[in-house]
Scaffold this active site. Sequence first.
Site, PDB file in Angstrom:
ATOM      1  N   HIS A 155     -45.613   6.892  34.770  1.00  0.00           N
ATOM      2  CA  HIS A 155     -44.499   6.801  33.822  1.00  0.00           C
ATOM      3  C   HIS A 155     -44.097   5.338  33.627  1.00  0.00           C
ATOM      4  O   HIS A 155     -44.541   4.458  34.380  1.00  0.00           O
ATOM      5  CB  HIS A 155     -43.289   7.625  34.310  1.00  0.00           C
ATOM      6  CG  HIS A 155     -42.764   7.179  35.629  1.00  0.00           C
ATOM      7  ND1 HIS A 155     -43.021   7.835  36.802  1.00  0.00           N
ATOM      8  CD2 HIS A 155     -41.999   6.114  35.957  1.00  0.00           C
ATOM      9  CE1 HIS A 155     -42.444   7.208  37.793  1.00  0.00           C
ATOM     10  NE2 HIS A 155     -41.817   6.160  37.316  1.00  0.00           N
TER      11      HIS A 155
HETATM   12  C1  T46 Z   1     -40.700   4.732  39.981  1.00  0.00           C
HETATM   13  C2  T46 Z   1     -41.654   4.906  41.114  1.00  0.00           C
HETATM   14  C3  T46 Z   1     -42.027   3.615  41.761  1.00  0.00           C
HETATM   15  C4  T46 Z   1     -34.201  11.741  42.174  1.00  0.00           C
HETATM   16  O1  T46 Z   1     -33.565  12.820  42.171  1.00  0.00           O
HETATM   17  N1  T46 Z   1     -33.548  10.572  42.356  1.00  0.00           N
HETATM   18  C5  T46 Z   1     -34.199   9.361  42.390  1.00  0.00           C
HETATM   19  O2  T46 Z   1     -33.561   8.302  42.565  1.00  0.00           O
HETATM   20  C6  T46 Z   1     -35.626   9.368  42.218  1.00  0.00           C
HETATM   21  C7  T46 Z   1     -36.399   8.062  42.237  1.00  0.00           C
HETATM   22  C8  T46 Z   1     -36.266  10.562  42.019  1.00  0.00           C
HETATM   23  N2  T46 Z   1     -35.564  11.727  42.013  1.00  0.00           N
HETATM   24  C9  T46 Z   1     -36.290  13.004  41.840  1.00  0.00           C
HETATM   25  C10 T46 Z   1     -36.921  13.211  40.473  1.00  0.00           C
HETATM   26  C11 T46 Z   1     -38.113  14.089  40.787  1.00  0.00           C
HETATM   27  O3  T46 Z   1     -37.698  15.441  40.793  1.00  0.00           O
HETATM   28  O4  T46 Z   1     -37.371  13.035  42.780  1.00  0.00           O
HETATM   29  C12 T46 Z   1     -38.489  13.700  42.217  1.00  0.00           C
HETATM   30  C13 T46 Z   1     -39.726  12.821  42.305  1.00  0.00           C
HETATM   31  O5  T46 Z   1     -39.585  11.747  41.376  1.00  0.00           O
HETATM   32  P1  T46 Z   1     -40.837  11.119  40.587  1.00  0.00           P
HETATM   33  O6  T46 Z   1     -41.833  12.175  40.307  1.00  0.00           O
HETATM   34  O7  T46 Z   1     -40.322  10.322  39.449  1.00  0.00           O
HETATM   35  O8  T46 Z   1     -41.441  10.153  41.729  1.00  0.00           O
HETATM   36  P2  T46 Z   1     -42.545   9.016  41.563  1.00  0.00           P
HETATM   37  O9  T46 Z   1     -42.996   8.668  42.937  1.00  0.00           O
HETATM   38  O10 T46 Z   1     -43.590   9.408  40.586  1.00  0.00           O
HETATM   39  O11 T46 Z   1     -41.747   7.764  40.908  1.00  0.00           O
HETATM   40  C14 T46 Z   1     -40.734   7.097  41.634  1.00  0.00           C
HETATM   41  C15 T46 Z   1     -39.524   6.833  40.736  1.00  0.00           C
HETATM   42  O12 T46 Z   1     -39.063   8.063  40.195  1.00  0.00           O
HETATM   43  C16 T46 Z   1     -39.846   5.886  39.608  1.00  0.00           C
HETATM   44  O13 T46 Z   1     -38.657   5.438  38.987  1.00  0.00           O
HETATM   45  O14 T46 Z   1     -40.743   3.740  39.284  1.00  0.00           O
HETATM   46  O15 T46 Z   1     -41.219   5.833  42.113  1.00  0.00           O
END
Ligand code: T46
Length: 141
Positions: free
Chosen positions: A53
């Site tokens: 993303h």
């Molecule tokens: C990024 C990379 C480096 C939350 O509820 N609060 C938060 O602060 C974050 C970061 C995530 N979430 C929830 C949203 C999703 O349901 O945690 C779940 C996993 O998030 P995501 O699939 O976006 O995780 P990554 O590892 O793909 O990405 C994360 C960050 O979301 C993103 O901003 O830049 O790490």
Amino acid sequence: MGWAEMEYKKINKIGTDVEGYLSVIESMKDIPFEVKRFYYIYGVPKMRKRGFHAHKKLEQYLFAINGKIRIYLDDGNVKESVLLSKPNEGVFIHKGVWREMEFVEKNSILCVLASHHYEEDDYIRDYDQFLDMVCQGYWKE
Ligand code: T46
């Protein structure tokens, strides 16, 4: 050295092998934003990728407190990758950059300092939409 590697940043390291080390990151000094959020990602299987993303406005500083994590960055024109392999090195990611994080070693831990609170609306999770926004100059100052 490409644009992504220029955002690679060493964190200061205080101490010696005898007593161990302390590293510190201060808002508006070591990173160009006030930290509103800190999160960390762990327990990711070896070679598993996350991310896929970009962000509309969020800026972040990523560092691996343990293990090795390869960060793939893509600004819509240039693609680069940086390997985070020491606790005192990190990478600053601007808004408008597509990212993928590959957990190269088991037990790697990715720490993230973020410029804003969590907002799902800030995420662009569709790569074609991201490229359209780059073409339309969404992130041009
Ligand atoms: C990024 C990379 C480096 C939350 O509820 N609060 C938060 O602060 C974050 C970061 C995530 N979430 C929830 C949203 C999703 O349901 O945690 C779940 C996993 O998030 P995501 O699939 O976006 O995780 P990554 O590892 O793909 O990405 C994360 C960050 O979301 C993103 O901003 O830049 O790490």
